[in-house]
Design an enzyme around this catalytic site. Sequence first.
Site, mmCIF file in Angstrom:
data_model
loop_
_atom_site.group_PDB
_atom_site.id
_atom_site.type_symbol
_atom_site.label_atom_id
_atom_site.label_comp_id
_atom_site.label_asym_id
_atom_site.label_seq_id
_atom_site.Cartn_x
_atom_site.Cartn_y
_atom_site.Cartn_z
ATOM 1 C CE LYS A 267 -4.306 -0.977 -1.259
ATOM 2 N NZ LYS A 267 -4.126 -2.447 -1.173
ATOM 3 C CG ASP A 272 1.336 -3.045 -1.025
ATOM 4 O OD1 ASP A 272 2.135 -2.978 -0.065
ATOM 5 O OD2 ASP A 272 0.351 -3.826 -1.054
ATOM 6 C CE LYS A 279 2.343 -6.430 -2.110
ATOM 7 N NZ LYS A 279 1.370 -7.492 -1.839
ATOM 8 C CG ASP A 290 -2.026 -1.768 -3.818
ATOM 9 O OD1 ASP A 290 -3.093 -2.329 -4.128
ATOM 10 O OD2 ASP A 290 -1.481 -1.885 -2.704
ATOM 11 C CG ASP A 349 1.732 -7.170 1.527
ATOM 12 O OD1 ASP A 349 1.486 -6.052 1.008
ATOM 13 O OD2 ASP A 349 1.918 -8.210 0.869
ATOM 14 C CD GLU A 351 -1.129 -2.163 1.576
ATOM 15 O OE1 GLU A 351 -0.775 -3.319 1.912
ATOM 16 O OE2 GLU A 351 -1.657 -1.930 0.460
ATOM 17 N NE ARG A 353 -6.667 -6.194 5.243
ATOM 18 C CZ ARG A 353 -6.761 -7.515 5.144
ATOM 19 N NH1 ARG A 353 -7.118 -8.230 6.197
ATOM 20 N NH2 ARG A 353 -6.498 -8.132 4.013
HETATM 21 N N1 BES Z 1 -2.242 -4.773 -2.742
HETATM 22 C C1 BES Z 1 -2.284 -6.049 -2.140
HETATM 23 C C2 BES Z 1 -3.325 -6.962 -2.765
HETATM 24 C C3 BES Z 1 -3.024 -7.465 -4.143
HETATM 25 C C4 BES Z 1 -2.163 -8.520 -4.326
HETATM 26 C C5 BES Z 1 -3.658 -6.924 -5.220
HETATM 27 C C6 BES Z 1 -1.930 -9.002 -5.592
HETATM 28 C C7 BES Z 1 -3.433 -7.418 -6.488
HETATM 29 C C8 BES Z 1 -2.564 -8.452 -6.671
HETATM 30 C C9 BES Z 1 -2.625 -5.929 -0.664
HETATM 31 O O1 BES Z 1 -2.157 -4.805 -0.019
HETATM 32 C C10 BES Z 1 -2.022 -7.128 0.010
HETATM 33 O O2 BES Z 1 -0.832 -7.255 -0.054
HETATM 34 N N2 BES Z 1 -2.847 -7.969 0.596
HETATM 35 C C11 BES Z 1 -2.396 -9.165 1.222
HETATM 36 C C12 BES Z 1 -3.205 -9.362 2.488
HETATM 37 C C13 BES Z 1 -2.706 -10.463 3.363
HETATM 38 C C14 BES Z 1 -1.342 -10.141 3.920
HETATM 39 C C15 BES Z 1 -3.701 -10.670 4.483
HETATM 40 C C16 BES Z 1 -2.622 -10.322 0.249
HETATM 41 O O3 BES Z 1 -3.637 -10.345 -0.427
HETATM 42 O O4 BES Z 1 -1.758 -11.174 0.168
HETATM 43 ZN ZN ZN Z 2 -1.919 -3.089 -1.230
HETATM 44 ZN ZN ZN Z 3 -0.150 -4.995 0.681
#
Ligand code: BES
Ligand code: ZN
Ligand code: ZN
Length: 502
Positions: A267, A272, A279, A290, A349, A351, A353
């Site tokens: 990724k 992000d 966020k 990210d 958020d 994204e 996947r």
């Molecule tokens: N990049 C984030 C995941 C992340 C969060 C990595 C904190 C490291 C620390 C990812 O893109 C994300 O925001 N995922 C969301 C998914 C949710 C909206 C289903 C998450 O984990 O909150």
């Molecule tokens: Zn992310």
């Molecule tokens: Zn995200």
Amino acid sequence: MKIDLNKPSQKESHTEVLVVFSSTTKKGKNEVVKLSNVVVQESLQSSIDDKTIAGKAQEVTLFRDLYVAGSRHVIVAGVGSKIDAEGLRQLASAVYSCVKTTKAHTVLVDMDGVIHSKKEAGHFVQAFTEGFGLSAYDFDELKSKKDKKEEDKKEYHFTLSTKLATDASVKKAFHEALVLTECVNFSRRLGDLPGNLMTPAILADEVVHAVKGTGIKAEVWDKARIKKEKMGGLYGVSQGSHQEPRFIIMRYNGAAQSKKPIVYVGKGLTFDSGGISIKPSAGMEEMKYDMCGGANVIGTILAIAKLKLKVNVVGLIPATENMPGGSATKPGDVHTARNGKTFEINNTDAEGRLILSDALCYGSEQKPQLMIDAATLTGAMAVALGNIHTGYFTRNEALHKKISTAAETSGELTWRMPLCDFHTKDMKGTYADLSNMSSGKGAGSATAAAFLEQFVEEGIPWAHFDIAGTAWATGGRFPYNPKKGASGVMVRTFVQIAKLFA
Ligand code: BES
Ligand code: ZN
Ligand code: ZN
């Protein structure tokens, strides 16, 4: 920093710092402490007697201006009653920190003080070298150099001394350690650079530059090509940003053309913000990390090529920002991935996947013998395993066994997580084939993995590594990793996986 591997010199060698090992053995009820160098043992006997040197594992003590055994200072490094490779990697890191306090720059390490058999020699030399090499990483290029101290500017020169220095397996292990640390540190730098200096275009340029002379072929697709290639997931996420996305392809053929490749996908989300589902501002700056999955896949492919492993590999890095610009994907929008599957985006958020979906489709088209991805995919992963273990998901038992063997060799901590049809069911869409948000409660990392699985062609052994908890800020756990910065996690394990298939 320079690290050499040499046989012990016939004459007394002159160095500013000598590193010897202390160990303990049980004699009846008593613990006997022994140093690996008899001359040093004689000079320091009173420190052993008063237990300043207890010989415990990870105990590092500096004795300044001792002037024994051809050395000005002596560092005594404790291995306890028995030490393994990871213990030595950590001990090397503690020794490195100690050397930095001495103002000295030439260091001789008496590796024969810890190597007790030919069998362990390679592993031990490799681990110690990695401990030094990984600890030497310092991301300071964005600071004004003016206030750097004179002694910090001088290069450290470490010499590892062992009778087995010319043994082929020891030399190979030492070389592997140098390549691995160089590539892990390369990945860390990509991760540490901030979003404005590490855009998708810059990331692609870094790859094009880094592959020169390695035998890796790099190909970079721009926004128009990404659209033409029907990568609706990557294209859709990029819509909200002024920065153009890139799809980076790295190919290295170390084996016959006919041999199926290993595909690594990472990724490469260079920043992000969450997009329209933005966020919270607290901690958002960390989302420059990210793209660590991508950075670590880049480091992996570089290392495999530099080690000339007899294996074919492909590295795929979908790279974009996730921003809330006027053309950004909106909650409820539907996009189509490269394999024709549609997804509704219920949270912009989630994204990672989406951009990985197209890369996994493209990876499947390469007809790989196995496919592995790394992504800072879910906050839930960091909740489940903290910054200690990297969680991985696979339904393939044989691949699971290979991964655990590889991780045991590399010393990186991994933990297998569950992935089953319940998770798959939770990712079904209402208006499209899939939703990017689970309809169930909890298991956010597993449902994300189940989403990714929809883009892996059936029959391809596949594993997904969620490095959200371990990609940065792990230095408090592993002393050879930076406190706050990128860790380069899984590069070492991914290279070991490739070795198992070479
Ligand atoms: N990049 C984030 C995941 C992340 C969060 C990595 C904190 C490291 C620390 C990812 O893109 C994300 O925001 N995922 C969301 C998914 C949710 C909206 C289903 C998450 O984990 O909150
Ligand atoms: Zn992310
Ligand atoms: Zn995200």
